[in-house]
Enzyme design. Structure first.
Site, short mmCIF file in Angstrom:
data_model
loop_
_atom_site.label_atom_id
_atom_site.label_comp_id
_atom_site.label_asym_id
_atom_site.label_seq_id
_atom_site.Cartn_x
_atom_site.Cartn_y
_atom_site.Cartn_z
N GLY A 1 5.89 -93.97 60.95
CA GLY A 1 5.31 -92.84 60.21
C GLY A 1 3.80 -92.84 60.37
N GLY A 2 3.36 -92.76 61.65
CA GLY A 2 1.92 -92.85 61.93
C GLY A 2 1.33 -91.57 62.47
N THR A 3 2.03 -90.45 62.32
CA THR A 3 1.55 -89.21 62.95
C THR A 3 0.56 -88.43 62.10
OG1 THR A 3 3.44 -88.01 62.09
CG2 THR A 3 3.63 -88.85 64.35
N GLY B 1 -0.58 -93.21 57.45
CA GLY B 1 -0.16 -93.92 58.66
C GLY B 1 -1.12 -93.67 59.81
N GLY C 1 -1.50 -88.38 57.79
CA GLY C 1 -1.67 -89.05 56.50
C GLY C 1 -2.15 -90.49 56.63
N TYR D 1 12.84 -89.98 43.86
CA TYR D 1 11.77 -90.58 44.67
C TYR D 1 11.40 -91.95 44.13
CZ TYR D 1 7.09 -91.17 46.68
OH TYR D 1 5.97 -91.67 47.32
#
Ligand SMILES: NC(=O)c1ccc[n+]([C@@H]2O[C@H](COP(=O)([O-])OP(=O)(O)OC[C@H]3O[C@@H](n4cnc5c(N)ncnc54)[C@H](OP(=O)(O)O)[C@@H]3O)[C@@H](O)[C@H]2O)c1
Length: 251
Positions: free
Chosen positions: A13-15, A19, A17, A149
């Protein structure tokens, strides 16, 4: 020598925000980075922006077959890794009596099952003495609409402690980063309309004792502290939340 020279790091999840901010700090520090995401448009954008400095892999963290393929690719590209950071998650906020089975399953599939199996399947590639950093959410008091959540993240909090215990034998530290309100493109709330997201943003500034959102760079700094510098920390959850979980909020 740069801070992360010779370090090999995987960011799930580094694309965008937090990350992406963590990936950028790692690249600046000389690390070799492999990042994942699931949205093809974001994958293309990050490939264009970061160029050859980083391996960008489309991999759905809620899919066991994708996770296994990812492990093969990382094994081919990197061999072993020093640190694994897991940011990918989705939040759908609604009162408990409106929650559908589909929404419940979507959130648990990525946030909980995904985090578990990514850590399980990639753990063999982590060098002895390396680290795993999960992402939870600030352990503040219960807030309306966040039941599912918060439930997904409570399980991840537990995973961090038990993985930490089981990986002691290999010297691998496992911790969780627990952000409060952070100014990311989605605010972690991709499913909300821009108007509702603005309302959530205003509430975040109001209820946070420091009276502002955190920046993605502040979260990246905490993530990299846990991953590399926190050599006597394992099984902890580190709130980075402007005092939300610990300090009375001034009017
Ligand atoms: N923002 C906040 O205020 C806040 C507060 C507390 C906790 N958190 C937690 O902090 C973490 C990061 O939050 P953020 O706001 O930076 O999140 P974000 O901007 O929504 O990004 C999350 C990352 O996960 C990726 N992702 C989404 N679905 C995926 C899937 N199925 N497989 C693989 N990757 C996937 C996204 O990539 P693509 O979209 O390109 O697929 C993106 O790179 C999350 O765990 C979130 O729950 C956030």
């Amino acid at each position: 020598m740069k801070r992360f020279e010779n370090k090999k790091v995987v960011v799930i999840g580094g694309t965008h925000g937090m990350g992406l901010a963590t990936v950028k700090a790692l690249i600046d520090g000389g690390a070799k980075v492999c990042l994942t995401g699931n949205n093809p448009g974001n994958i293309d954008r990050v490939k264009a922006d970061l160029g050859a400095n980083v391996s960008v892999i489309r991999s759905d963290a809620s899919s066991l077959s994708d996770i296994d393929r990812l492990r093969e690719t990382i094994s081919d590209v990197f061999g072993s890794i020093d640190a694994l950071l897991i940011f990918a998650a989705v939040a759908e906020f609604e009162p408990f009596d409106h929650v559908s089975e589909a929404s419940f399953d979507r959130q648990f599939a990525l946030n909980t099952k995904g985090a578990f199996f990514v850590a399980q399947r990639l753990a063999p590639l982590i060098k002895d003495g390396g680290s795993i950093t999960f992402t939870t959410v600030t352990p503040a008091t219960g807030s309306p609409t966040m039941s599912v959540y918060m439930g997904t993240k409570a399980a991840v909090r537990a995973f961090a402690r038990v993985f930490a215990a089981e990986l002691l034998v290999r010297g691998i530290r496992v911790n969780a980063l627990a952000p409060g309100f952070v100014d990311t493109p989605s605010l972690g709330l991709a499913s909300l309309t821009p108007e509702v997201r603005q309302e959530v943003y205003d509430i975040g500034n109001q209820v946070t004792p420091m009276k502002r959102h955190g920046t993605v760079e502040e979260i990246a700094s905490g993530a990299l502290f846990l991953a590399f510098d926190a050599t006597f920390f394992t099984g902890i959850e580190l709130p980075i939340d402007g005092g939300l979980s610990t300090v009375d909020c001034p009017e």
